[in-house]
Enzyme design. Sequence first.
Site, PDB file in Angstrom:
ATOM      1  N   PHE A 255      -3.546 -10.614  11.188  1.00  0.00           N
ATOM      2  CA  PHE A 255      -3.522 -10.912  12.626  1.00  0.00           C
ATOM      3  C   PHE A 255      -3.670  -9.661  13.487  1.00  0.00           C
ATOM      4  O   PHE A 255      -3.597  -9.728  14.706  1.00  0.00           O
ATOM      5  CB  PHE A 255      -2.251 -11.683  12.990  1.00  0.00           C
ATOM      6  CG  PHE A 255      -2.175 -13.006  12.279  1.00  0.00           C
ATOM      7  CD1 PHE A 255      -3.170 -13.966  12.480  1.00  0.00           C
ATOM      8  CD2 PHE A 255      -1.169 -13.280  11.380  1.00  0.00           C
ATOM      9  CE1 PHE A 255      -3.141 -15.180  11.810  1.00  0.00           C
ATOM     10  CE2 PHE A 255      -1.130 -14.497  10.704  1.00  0.00           C
ATOM     11  CZ  PHE A 255      -2.119 -15.451  10.918  1.00  0.00           C
ATOM     12  N   HIS A 256      -3.834  -8.512  12.821  1.00  0.00           N
ATOM     13  CA  HIS A 256      -4.076  -7.293  13.604  1.00  0.00           C
ATOM     14  C   HIS A 256      -5.460  -7.392  14.234  1.00  0.00           C
ATOM     15  O   HIS A 256      -6.413  -7.823  13.602  1.00  0.00           O
ATOM     16  CB  HIS A 256      -3.995  -6.073  12.688  1.00  0.00           C
ATOM     17  CG  HIS A 256      -3.926  -4.791  13.446  1.00  0.00           C
ATOM     18  ND1 HIS A 256      -5.001  -4.284  14.133  1.00  0.00           N
ATOM     19  CD2 HIS A 256      -2.911  -3.934  13.644  1.00  0.00           C
ATOM     20  CE1 HIS A 256      -4.639  -3.154  14.714  1.00  0.00           C
ATOM     21  NE2 HIS A 256      -3.376  -2.921  14.438  1.00  0.00           N
TER      22      HIS A 256
ATOM     23  N   ASN B 237      -4.976   8.259   3.825  1.00  0.00           N
ATOM     24  CA  ASN B 237      -4.661   7.559   5.072  1.00  0.00           C
ATOM     25  C   ASN B 237      -3.216   7.829   5.452  1.00  0.00           C
ATOM     26  O   ASN B 237      -2.304   7.548   4.671  1.00  0.00           O
ATOM     27  CB  ASN B 237      -4.852   6.042   4.912  1.00  0.00           C
ATOM     28  CG  ASN B 237      -4.832   5.325   6.244  1.00  0.00           C
ATOM     29  OD1 ASN B 237      -5.723   5.534   7.080  1.00  0.00           O
ATOM     30  ND2 ASN B 237      -3.825   4.512   6.480  1.00  0.00           N
ATOM     31  N   GLU B 238      -3.036   8.416   6.601  1.00  0.00           N
ATOM     32  CA  GLU B 238      -1.686   8.605   7.162  1.00  0.00           C
ATOM     33  C   GLU B 238      -0.675   9.052   6.101  1.00  0.00           C
ATOM     34  O   GLU B 238       0.273   8.333   5.778  1.00  0.00           O
ATOM     35  CB  GLU B 238      -1.212   7.311   7.831  1.00  0.00           C
ATOM     36  CG  GLU B 238      -2.059   6.923   9.016  1.00  0.00           C
ATOM     37  CD  GLU B 238      -1.545   5.674   9.730  1.00  0.00           C
ATOM     38  OE1 GLU B 238      -0.758   4.919   9.140  1.00  0.00           O
ATOM     39  OE2 GLU B 238      -1.938   5.467  10.891  1.00  0.00           O
TER      40      GLU B 238
ATOM     41  N   GLU C 165      -7.872   6.043  15.112  1.00  0.00           N
ATOM     42  CA  GLU C 165      -7.517   4.619  15.126  1.00  0.00           C
ATOM     43  C   GLU C 165      -6.695   4.307  16.367  1.00  0.00           C
ATOM     44  O   GLU C 165      -5.760   5.037  16.706  1.00  0.00           O
ATOM     45  CB  GLU C 165      -6.596   4.256  13.948  1.00  0.00           C
ATOM     46  CG  GLU C 165      -7.202   4.234  12.590  1.00  0.00           C
ATOM     47  CD  GLU C 165      -6.158   3.815  11.539  1.00  0.00           C
ATOM     48  OE1 GLU C 165      -5.175   3.114  11.871  1.00  0.00           O
ATOM     49  OE2 GLU C 165      -6.332   4.226  10.394  1.00  0.00           O
TER      50      GLU C 165
ATOM     51  N   GLU D 215      -2.430  -7.640   6.988  1.00  0.00           N
ATOM     52  CA  GLU D 215      -2.544  -7.420   8.438  1.00  0.00           C
ATOM     53  C   GLU D 215      -3.583  -8.353   9.057  1.00  0.00           C
ATOM     54  O   GLU D 215      -4.352  -7.955   9.919  1.00  0.00           O
ATOM     55  CB  GLU D 215      -2.889  -5.961   8.704  1.00  0.00           C
ATOM     56  CG  GLU D 215      -1.724  -5.028   8.375  1.00  0.00           C
ATOM     57  CD  GLU D 215      -2.027  -3.570   8.659  1.00  0.00           C
ATOM     58  OE1 GLU D 215      -3.205  -3.178   8.596  1.00  0.00           O
ATOM     59  OE2 GLU D 215      -1.075  -2.826   8.929  1.00  0.00           O
TER      60      GLU D 215
ATOM     61  N   ARG E  61       0.857  -1.190   0.000  1.00  0.00           N
ATOM     62  CA  ARG E  61       0.000   0.000   0.000  1.00  0.00           C
ATOM     63  C   ARG E  61       0.891   1.238   0.000  1.00  0.00           C
ATOM     64  O   ARG E  61       2.118   1.123   0.015  1.00  0.00           O
ATOM     65  CB  ARG E  61      -0.914  -0.003   1.218  1.00  0.00           C
ATOM     66  CG  ARG E  61      -0.169   0.169   2.516  1.00  0.00           C
ATOM     67  CD  ARG E  61      -1.150   0.332   3.670  1.00  0.00           C
ATOM     68  NE  ARG E  61      -0.422   0.603   4.894  1.00  0.00           N
ATOM     69  CZ  ARG E  61      -0.979   0.634   6.091  1.00  0.00           C
ATOM     70  NH1 ARG E  61      -2.268   0.403   6.230  1.00  0.00           N
ATOM     71  NH2 ARG E  61      -0.258   0.897   7.160  1.00  0.00           N
TER      72      ARG E  61
END
Length: 646
Positions: A346-347, A142-143, A296, A344, A104
Amino acid sequence: MIYFGGDYNPEQWPADVVEEDVALMRRAGVNIATVGVFSWSDLEPEPGRYEFGWLDRVLGRLHDAGIGVALATPTASPPPWFTLAHPGAMPVTADGVRLTHGSRDTYCVSAPAYRAAARNIVAELAERYAHHPALTMWHVHNEYGTDCRCDVTAAAFRSWLEKKHGDLDVLNEVWTTSFWSQRYSDWAQIMPPRATQYLPNPAHVLDFRRFLSDELLGGFIEQRDLLRAANPDVPITTNFVQGGWVSVDHARWAGEVDIVAVDHYPAATGAGADAETAFGGDLARGWGRGSWLLMETAPNLIYTPGRMHAKEPGQLTRNSLDYVARGSRGAMYFQWRQPRGGAELFHSALVPHAGPDSPVFREAVGLGRTLKALAPRLPEEPPAARVAVAWDAPSWWALQGGGLPSAEIDYLTAVQQAHRVLHRSGLAVDFVFPGMDDLRERLTAYDMVVLPHLFLVSDEAAAALRDFVASGGHLVVDHLSGIADPAGRIRLGGYPGAFRDVLGLRVVEWRPLAGGTPIALDNGDRGIRWSERVETAGAETLVRYAGDVLAGAPAITRNRHGAGTAWYVSPGLDDDALGRILDRVAAEAGVTPVLPGLPPHLTAVRRGDLLFLFNHGDVPGTVALPGSDPVTVQPGGFQCVESGRV
Ligand code: GAL
């Protein structure tokens, strides 16, 4: 209303799961969902062909359920078709490697093709959804933070430099290009910092970081203005990221968003871990001038090096309330539902792989109830502090370079330590931003200001800080503050050039300490990481070095200046030793804790009439409150006390 919800990615799920999601959101009391953050390839599967049907259905379902939407523009992740059509819009690393899609944030913000494609999808979204009844706010991108060193970036960098410096001779002067034969005779010779033989020119790197922050901001403003034109009544934000990776100067960006939104992922565990949450909340409140939104945070596991750390039962609730106490207008999470696949997977999420029959979802339901009950009681005013810590992104950037006197210098560590020590003493802490034009005005709110590693400082900021002392303030300066001008050139004549006069001293020699080899101080404390030779010129010596060739030299000093006092902390100190100094400054400045006498595992935050009490330990804590019965806070829990009523 207190916003409660988080990132929601219905594009990853079939329709029946979306139905279940809406029902579960209602059960948990979710009132906002951030939709569409990385959905560009689902919204525009081919150039110019749009598929808005799924988004129409999701927004409609959420609206019917009474849930608002923070609708994202998906521009942080262009689809693969974009990459292949416009390879020149992919970012190039300092080593000259052009990246490709597959992760990303892979774009060059200066590339005209990227900007055009971004404007295009944003205009489509604006046209379709700007008046949608579910639309609560726009969440742009985003960020922001992607870094690119390509030739297009180089051209944009040169224009930025021309605008800033005007004249090439000026640039050569402030970049000290006579060092190592770097003098430029044409703007076209200037490149973004790229892989080179040895250390780069720090002034060059610093200007590039400032440029990149401004260039990314330009990308944000372009989108914001399109969205605003479509409906001026909808607030627009972008989520700032807080942590060890910072590509933009958030203090500057804060003036461009309608509400400061921050992503914060504290990773500390065990006793004292709450200091990291407090730091995140207090810094965000500083950027937001009192009000901000936690966009977040993680419901449970986050990606941390080595292994993931699970939150303790109740920690999600306690930390969320802590952010709200510190001025956040909500508690939002990454993410609503844990994905089946993707990078991600397992986030953590509010609905984990195990489904709603799980501890995290049960806690989320309780948290939703708590926030709903709290909302009508939550005062507008943010916590009031009489102490501020300085935060300065350019000083951080300058101290991230090579060629520094010690590898143990770390800007973020120094600022976090100053905040943590004040927080542990029970003081409410704000942040001030020496790079901003309103510094002078903001300083008037404080009795005590701490400058950790404020390496770069302008003449104007130095004057404002000196005047703060002259008019009665207490200023604490540490080693590595006030060393250089904003271009990173040393202020000559003895460190710290910006503050010698107000401190009544000069530093004539740096003696960085080897890791693990402390230096004795005559009050029994130890200097760590850093020592230096200080010569006083009017300042009173409070503590002296007691070892090494520095024996007898001043280590901690105090200087009256006008109606105030400037304190200098020359050695690096551990938390306890720094705490003793800062407590003494606070006492002299007349600054008192939010609630004096709290046991160490309890913290208190006051917003107007409402007092938040948090128990971060594993034993109950009882608090005596003036004019009312004592309050007991259970281990891991919290209490809100309003004018004596729990
Ligand atoms: C944030 C990001 C999210 C997700 C999260 C994981 O910084 O905005 O998309 O990656 O980190 O912690």
